[in-house]
Design an enzyme around this catalytic site. Sequence first.
Site, short mmCIF file in Angstrom:
data_model
loop_
_atom_site.label_atom_id
_atom_site.label_comp_id
_atom_site.label_asym_id
_atom_site.label_seq_id
_atom_site.Cartn_x
_atom_site.Cartn_y
_atom_site.Cartn_z
N TYR A 58 0.83 -1.22 0.00
CA TYR A 58 0.00 0.00 0.00
C TYR A 58 0.86 1.26 0.00
O TYR A 58 0.48 2.28 -0.55
CB TYR A 58 -1.01 -0.04 1.15
CG TYR A 58 -2.09 -1.05 0.86
CD1 TYR A 58 -2.08 -2.32 1.43
CD2 TYR A 58 -3.08 -0.78 -0.09
CE1 TYR A 58 -3.03 -3.27 1.10
CE2 TYR A 58 -4.03 -1.72 -0.44
CZ TYR A 58 -4.00 -2.97 0.16
OH TYR A 58 -4.93 -3.91 -0.20
N GLN A 93 -15.94 2.47 -4.47
CA GLN A 93 -15.13 1.31 -4.07
C GLN A 93 -13.65 1.70 -4.10
O GLN A 93 -12.81 0.93 -3.66
CB GLN A 93 -15.36 0.14 -5.02
CG GLN A 93 -16.79 -0.32 -5.09
CD GLN A 93 -17.00 -1.36 -6.18
OE1 GLN A 93 -16.90 -2.57 -5.95
NE2 GLN A 93 -17.29 -0.88 -7.39
N VAL A 95 -10.09 3.57 -3.37
CA VAL A 95 -9.39 4.04 -2.16
C VAL A 95 -8.62 5.33 -2.47
O VAL A 95 -8.00 5.90 -1.58
CB VAL A 95 -8.44 2.95 -1.61
CG1 VAL A 95 -9.26 1.75 -1.13
CG2 VAL A 95 -7.40 2.52 -2.63
N ASP A 96 -8.73 5.81 -3.74
CA ASP A 96 -8.14 7.11 -4.05
C ASP A 96 -9.11 8.21 -3.62
O ASP A 96 -10.29 7.92 -3.37
CB ASP A 96 -7.81 7.21 -5.56
CG ASP A 96 -9.07 7.16 -6.44
OD1 ASP A 96 -9.14 6.28 -7.31
OD2 ASP A 96 -9.97 7.99 -6.24
N HIS A 111 -14.73 0.93 0.71
CA HIS A 111 -13.57 0.02 0.81
C HIS A 111 -12.37 0.72 1.45
O HIS A 111 -11.27 0.19 1.41
CB HIS A 111 -13.17 -0.49 -0.60
CG HIS A 111 -14.17 -1.46 -1.16
ND1 HIS A 111 -14.11 -1.90 -2.46
CD2 HIS A 111 -15.27 -2.03 -0.63
CE1 HIS A 111 -15.10 -2.74 -2.68
NE2 HIS A 111 -15.83 -2.83 -1.59
N CYS A 119 -5.49 2.51 13.65
CA CYS A 119 -4.63 1.91 14.69
C CYS A 119 -5.36 0.73 15.32
O CYS A 119 -6.49 0.88 15.80
CB CYS A 119 -4.32 2.96 15.77
SG CYS A 119 -3.37 2.26 17.14
N CYS A 138 1.39 5.41 16.26
CA CYS A 138 0.04 5.97 16.06
C CYS A 138 0.06 7.39 16.61
O CYS A 138 0.53 7.64 17.72
CB CYS A 138 -0.97 5.13 16.84
SG CYS A 138 -2.60 5.93 17.00
N GLY A 178 -17.56 2.39 -14.09
CA GLY A 178 -16.19 1.86 -14.03
C GLY A 178 -15.99 0.76 -13.02
O GLY A 178 -14.95 0.72 -12.34
N SER A 180 -16.43 -3.63 -12.40
CA SER A 180 -16.69 -4.92 -13.06
C SER A 180 -17.91 -5.61 -12.47
O SER A 180 -18.35 -6.64 -12.98
CB SER A 180 -15.45 -5.82 -12.93
OG SER A 180 -15.13 -6.00 -11.55
N1 APR Z 1 -13.58 4.02 -18.44
C1 APR Z 1 -14.63 3.26 -18.00
N2 APR Z 1 -14.50 2.01 -17.51
C2 APR Z 1 -13.25 1.51 -17.45
C3 APR Z 1 -12.12 2.23 -17.89
C4 APR Z 1 -12.33 3.54 -18.40
N3 APR Z 1 -11.32 4.29 -18.83
N4 APR Z 1 -11.02 1.43 -17.71
C5 APR Z 1 -11.45 0.28 -17.19
N5 APR Z 1 -12.80 0.31 -17.03
C6 APR Z 1 -13.67 -0.72 -16.48
C7 APR Z 1 -13.24 -2.14 -16.79
O1 APR Z 1 -13.84 -2.55 -18.01
C8 APR Z 1 -13.82 -2.91 -15.59
O2 APR Z 1 -15.16 -3.33 -15.85
O3 APR Z 1 -13.59 -0.60 -15.07
C9 APR Z 1 -13.82 -1.88 -14.46
C10 APR Z 1 -12.74 -2.13 -13.42
O4 APR Z 1 -13.04 -3.36 -12.79
P1 APR Z 1 -12.10 -3.87 -11.60
O5 APR Z 1 -10.67 -3.77 -12.06
O6 APR Z 1 -12.66 -5.17 -11.16
O7 APR Z 1 -12.27 -2.77 -10.46
P2 APR Z 1 -13.49 -2.64 -9.46
O8 APR Z 1 -14.77 -3.07 -10.11
O9 APR Z 1 -13.44 -1.26 -8.91
O10 APR Z 1 -13.10 -3.69 -8.30
C11 APR Z 1 -13.98 -3.75 -7.18
O11 APR Z 1 -12.44 -5.25 -6.08
O12 APR Z 1 -10.29 -5.82 -5.58
C12 APR Z 1 -11.42 -5.21 -5.09
O13 APR Z 1 -11.49 -3.62 -3.41
C13 APR Z 1 -11.16 -3.79 -4.76
O14 APR Z 1 -12.64 -1.91 -4.94
C14 APR Z 1 -12.10 -3.01 -5.65
C15 APR Z 1 -13.17 -4.04 -5.96
#
Ligand code: APR
Length: 228
Positions: A58, A93, A95-96, A111, A119, A138, A178, A180
Amino acid sequence: MENGKTKNIVFLTGAGISAESGLSTFRDSDGLWNNHRVEDVATAEAFVRQPETVRSFYNELKKDVLSARPNPAHLAIAKLQESPLYHVTVITQNVDTLHEQAGSENVLHIHGRIDQVVCLNCGKVSQALGSVTGKTPCPFCRKEGFLKPNIVFFGENLLFLDEAQNALENCDIFVSVGTSGTVYPAAGFVREALLRGAETVEINKEESAYSFLFQKRFYGPAGKIVPA
Ligand code: APR
């Protein structure tokens, strides 16, 4: 305006909204989970087994995240929040803190946040912009070796879940951007919105695991689609 009241919009954002700010997603071909095993860096068990490995993962990720800037998708959501026509909640979701940097308020980091640590001795959350090790005390209880990234690991409870459920119960429009749609409970939020009779909209680069649940779907880069 529905009979004079504002519409409630709930956004659920994922790593895809920050991709055009230069941040890796998790499951795209160059995603974080293609170069690291979740079991080694993102579970409570991993933190107990190898805390310094988890902390340094991290610490590295934080350097990238803190050098990123909001993109037009974050800015468009922040602008929408200024409109008197809508009450906008952002459940993220991510963390930024790019939503906050874009000017958004009412952001629920379910998340956690990479710029914070919690702590495990006194339970307090503090900001940590630099690297954190087992030697970092801490700021509240001064103990060393108890600081954990304020990140929700797989298997841990989400943060701000009550506030998120409350937003979903009053939601008129649910917009997923954005993500999955593969990680629960966040991936189940759209079902709660549907049960409530909300309009569901998906904005994503491509079809996701849960696209079939959305009445409207817009595919393409979030930085272009969200402002539109
Ligand atoms: N514009 C729109 N969508 C996008 C872009 C973009 N430029 N680039 C990627 N994507 C889409 C991808 O197609 C995908 O469906 O964003 C999605 C990212 O999916 P993941 O990588 O699975 O990320 P996320 O859905 O946020 O993951 C959920 O999983 O690992 C844990 O805690 C972590 O918060 C995270 C959670």
